[in-house]
Design a protein around this motif. Structure first.
Motif, short mmCIF file in Angstrom:
data_model
loop_
_atom_site.label_atom_id
_atom_site.label_comp_id
_atom_site.label_asym_id
_atom_site.label_seq_id
_atom_site.Cartn_x
_atom_site.Cartn_y
_atom_site.Cartn_z
N LEU A 40 0.85 -1.19 0.00
CA LEU A 40 0.00 0.00 0.00
C LEU A 40 0.89 1.24 0.00
N LEU A 41 0.92 1.93 -1.14
CA LEU A 41 1.72 3.14 -1.29
C LEU A 41 0.92 4.36 -0.85
N PRO A 43 10.90 10.60 6.90
CA PRO A 43 10.01 10.97 5.79
C PRO A 43 9.68 9.80 4.86
N LEU A 44 10.56 8.81 4.78
CA LEU A 44 10.42 7.74 3.79
C LEU A 44 9.37 6.70 4.16
N ALA A 45 8.85 6.76 5.38
CA ALA A 45 8.00 5.68 5.87
C ALA A 45 6.70 5.53 5.10
N VAL A 46 6.28 6.54 4.34
CA VAL A 46 5.05 6.39 3.55
C VAL A 46 5.29 5.49 2.34
N PRO A 98 6.40 1.98 1.12
CA PRO A 98 6.68 0.63 1.60
C PRO A 98 8.03 0.12 1.07
N VAL A 99 8.76 -0.58 1.90
CA VAL A 99 10.01 -1.23 1.49
C VAL A 99 9.95 -2.69 1.91
N LYS A 100 10.70 -3.51 1.18
CA LYS A 100 10.76 -4.92 1.55
C LYS A 100 11.57 -5.12 2.82
N GLY A 101 12.67 -4.37 2.93
CA GLY A 101 13.53 -4.52 4.10
C GLY A 101 14.66 -3.52 4.07
N VAL A 102 15.61 -3.72 4.99
CA VAL A 102 16.73 -2.81 5.18
C VAL A 102 18.03 -3.59 5.11
N ASP A 162 12.86 0.98 16.22
CA ASP A 162 12.35 2.28 15.78
C ASP A 162 11.89 2.23 14.32
N TRP A 163 12.75 1.71 13.48
CA TRP A 163 12.44 1.70 12.06
C TRP A 163 11.25 0.78 11.76
N ARG A 164 11.19 -0.33 12.44
CA ARG A 164 10.05 -1.23 12.24
C ARG A 164 8.76 -0.59 12.72
N LYS A 165 8.84 0.12 13.81
CA LYS A 165 7.65 0.83 14.31
C LYS A 165 7.22 1.90 13.32
N LEU A 166 8.19 2.57 12.71
CA LEU A 166 7.89 3.63 11.76
C LEU A 166 7.18 3.07 10.52
N TRP A 167 7.63 1.92 10.05
CA TRP A 167 7.02 1.30 8.86
C TRP A 167 5.84 0.40 9.22
N LYS A 168 5.63 0.23 10.52
CA LYS A 168 4.49 -0.54 11.01
C LYS A 168 4.52 -2.01 10.56
N ASN A 169 5.73 -2.58 10.49
CA ASN A 169 5.83 -4.01 10.23
C ASN A 169 7.20 -4.52 10.68
N ASP A 170 7.29 -5.83 10.80
CA ASP A 170 8.52 -6.48 11.25
C ASP A 170 9.41 -6.79 10.06
N MET A 171 9.79 -5.74 9.33
CA MET A 171 10.51 -5.93 8.07
C MET A 171 11.90 -6.53 8.31
N PRO A 172 12.43 -7.27 7.33
CA PRO A 172 13.77 -7.82 7.45
C PRO A 172 14.81 -6.71 7.67
N PHE A 173 15.76 -7.00 8.52
CA PHE A 173 16.84 -6.04 8.78
C PHE A 173 18.15 -6.83 8.77
N TYR A 174 18.93 -6.63 7.70
CA TYR A 174 20.18 -7.37 7.52
C TYR A 174 21.36 -6.40 7.60
N PHE A 175 22.36 -6.76 8.39
CA PHE A 175 23.46 -5.83 8.64
C PHE A 175 24.80 -6.51 8.43
N VAL A 176 25.82 -5.69 8.20
CA VAL A 176 27.18 -6.17 7.98
C VAL A 176 27.96 -6.04 9.28
N GLN A 177 28.57 -7.12 9.70
CA GLN A 177 29.46 -7.07 10.85
C GLN A 177 30.78 -6.46 10.41
N LEU A 178 31.38 -5.64 11.25
CA LEU A 178 32.57 -4.88 10.87
C LEU A 178 33.69 -5.78 10.36
#
Length: 635
Positions: free
Chosen positions: A38-39, A418-421, A423-427, A452-468
């Motif tokens: 939903l855009l 601002p970007l939360a309106v 929808p994104v698949k993940g981060v 925070d970011w999941r609350k902003l987008w109102k879903n439990d979106m995937p969040f993948y990160f790089v370890q240093l």
């Protein structure tokens, strides 16, 4: 094609009224919308104007009416992957259209410099000479958010390149390399359009990307959150408050570091920051440095020119105990004059009181260090004596500048909120260097930011990160490594659902905090997405240690999958007994999933750590070539 943004607004004309429509800068031609979502399209129009919004992928239209302040908002269900599509906004006979829209997969790509690092590189990206000329991918779309800050959450954000653009050789060079390579792999494997959003800023800490509510609950940010509330989140009041607090802190630091006292002296090499040689990576403070030279008889009574290169950040320099100059600026070469009256034959001492307020510190290179006069040159290269006068970590926390990009909340407010309106698949996220030295704080902070970011987008979106990745001086036994501790703090985010970690320990460089191999970083992130979100049959992580036992003075580690060393010997392990003192451990494979560790200095092992150093030398991989992540049985 037309773009309707804050800078270039859409105009709707009719015989009876003029409705000016202003859309956010990230709602433009060429965008990718997340399929089957939903855009929301917010905007501004003439107060009371009636609008009809229609997407070409459906026969239905959505009506909207601008409120008293001119704001409107409409939501459009998005189709399955495909396109190109258009979205039209019509009001009283006038019409504007957003063209060349695709539906597919959208990923938000954020973090500090290793995510910001562009395809054309600051130093050369691996293979850039072929990557840029061949970057013709019309089904990949790029959106790059402009660097900006705010003390309050914003509804719009500035963008580079006029908003969304097609990926080609002209648009990709300044775009995030990791984001581009990630999008290229997803596009190839999924065969759908892919949009990536580059919202990055080098050198920034995690707290800057976290909301006020998220930061407020984390110990260590009490001063900053109190200042925000005290000043009503007003920028001018924050500036005044900061300058007052900074002046008080600087007086305290000046008193603490002005006297040498009973300091312990050691040797420091020139040519690179002291945090890369003799002091911890997180050190900020005041350090005295000195060097003794011999003045030949021919230079007695003549002025000398003193070249110290750049010094990070500030210095007060003395010759034979007399102040001769003061300097500032981490990249500014220091060229000072020693008055003739101070120059005598024989031994002379050059001494500097150097204050480092953040980042690297001390001699910063850029010029040969020397004393010269009348064609005679005396080298100042090599070791200097040094002594720490004050570690700022022992003082009350220095006020964080409110003008920069490191203050808590300012990037979340301006570049993410601002970007939360949309929808994104993940981060995908690559950050952590700016928080090294604060691992105990980072663990809860990073989790809070993800929440925070999941609350902003109102879903439990995937969040993948790089370890240093590995960085700084190679070491096989460094149990107090702050980089290793930060990597461990990053890994604790895996306790949250729908998170994943791309291990990059083997992709680093001891002398470059920005390693060139961004392709493998992006590939490991893409494997996480392909395997976990798109149902592809891929292995997306290396083996994990799942158990340990102690037997006959040896520690036995078991893994959930086969492990393979990249050379004959098993390397990268340290072990400690009950005394907590770690020593390098010899390791051998008992079978494909079991490793035995031992050391002649440890009678009964109590703890083991793997790849626990700034730049460690572990060599364990899984069957598909993904590395075993650093770990510690006592952490």
């Amino acid at each position: 094609m037309k773009k309707y943004t804050v800078a270039l607004s859409a105009l709707l004309f009719s015989a009876g009224m003029r409705a000016e429509v202003v859309l956010p800068q990230f709602i433009t031609d060429n965008m990718v919308v997340q399929q089957n979502s939903l855009l929301t399209i917010p905007g501004k129009a003439t107060p009371g104007a009636e609008l009809k919004v229609k997407a070409s992928w459906t026969d239905a239209a959505v009506k909207a009416k601008a409120g008293k302040d001119g704001s409107f908002k409409v939501s459009l269900p998005t189709p399955a992957a495909g396109g190109p599509f258009s979205i039209s906004l019509t009001g009283d006979g006038g019409e504007v259209t957003l063209d060349n829209i695709l539906s597919g997969e959208v990923w938000l790509c954020s973090g500090q410099s290793n995510m910001e690092f562009p395809v054309q590189g600051w130093t050369t990206v691996m293979g850039y000479d072929t990557e840029i000329p061949t970057a013709q991918h019309p089904d990949i779309r790029l959106l790059q958010v402009t660097k900006q800050t705010s003390f309050t959450p914003q509804d719009d954000t500035r963008t580079n390149m006029g908003g969304w653009v097609e990926c080609n050789s002209a648009t990709v060079p300044e775009f995030s390399a990791v984001a581009y390579f990630f999008a290229k792999e997803l596009s190839r494997e999924l065969r759908v359009p892919v949009g990536v959003i580059d919202a990055t800023w080098g050198g920034t800490p995690a707290e800057a990307w976290t909301s006020f509510e998220g930061v407020k609950e984390i110990p260590g940010f009490e001063n900053e959150t109190a200042a925000l509330e005290r000043c009503g989140f007003d920028a001018a009041k924050m500036k005044s408050d900061y300058e007052s607090n900074l002046a008080s802190w600087m007086k305290l630091a000046e008193r603490a570091g002005s006297k040498e006292g009973r300091m312990k002296w050691g040797l420091m090499p020139t040519g690179q920051n002291w945090e890369n040689t003799v002091l911890p990576a997180s050190f900020d403070g005041v350090v005295w440095v000195k060097k003794e030279i011999d003045i030949p008889a021919g230079l007695a009574g003549k002025p000398l020119t003193l070249h110290l290169g750049a010094i990070d950040d500030e210095d007060i320099t003395y010759f034979n105990g007399v102040e001769i100059a003061r300097g500032s600026g981490y990249s500014t070469p220091r060229v000072y004059t020693v008055p003739a009256g101070l120059v005598k034959e024989g031994k002379a001492e050059i001494k500097s009181r150097i204050s480092d307020f953040g980042g690297g510190g001390g001699f910063n290179g850029g010029d040969e260090m020397r004393v010269e006069s009348e064609g005679i040159k005396i080298s100042l290269e090599g070791d200097w004596n040094y002594a720490v006068a004050v570690d700022f970590g022992t003082l009350p926390a220095k006020p964080v500048s409110v003008d920069g990009s490191s203050f808590p909340t300012v990037l979340y407010n301006a570049m993410i909120h601002p970007l939360a309106v949309m929808p994104v698949k993940g981060v995908i996220w690559y950050q952590g260097c700016a928080n090294v030295g604060r691992d105990s704080q980072y663990a809860p902070l990073f989790k809070s930011m993800i929440g925070d970011w999941r609350k902003l987008w109102k879903n439990d979106m995937p969040f993948y990160f790089v370890q240093l990745a590995g960085f700084l001086k190679p070491s096989f036994c460094q149990p107090d490594s702050e980089w290793a501790a930060l990597r461990n703090a990053q890994a604790k985010a895996l306790e949250l659902d729908n998170t994943g970690m791309a291990v990059a320990i083997d992709l680093g460089h001891p002398n470059d905090i920005h390693p060139r191999n961004k392709q493998d970083v992006a590939h490991r992130l893409a494997l996480l997405a392909l395997g976990r979100d798109y149902g592809k049959d891929v292995t997306f992580s290396g083996p994990s240690c799942i158990g340990r036992t102690v037997k006959e003075g040896k520690m036995i580690l078991s893994f959930d999958r086969d492990v393979t060393p990249s050379s004959v010997a098993v390397t990268g392990f340290i072990i400690a007994g009950e005394d907590g003192v770690f020593h390098p451990a010899g390791g051998r494979l008992l079978d494909a999933r079991t490793i035995e560790l031992s050391s002649p200095k440890v009678g009964r092992p109590a703890a083991a750590r793997y790849n626990w150093a700034d730049y460690p030398g572990g060599n364990l991989y899984g069957a598909t070539g993904l590395p075993v992540a650093p770990f510690a049985t006592d952490k």
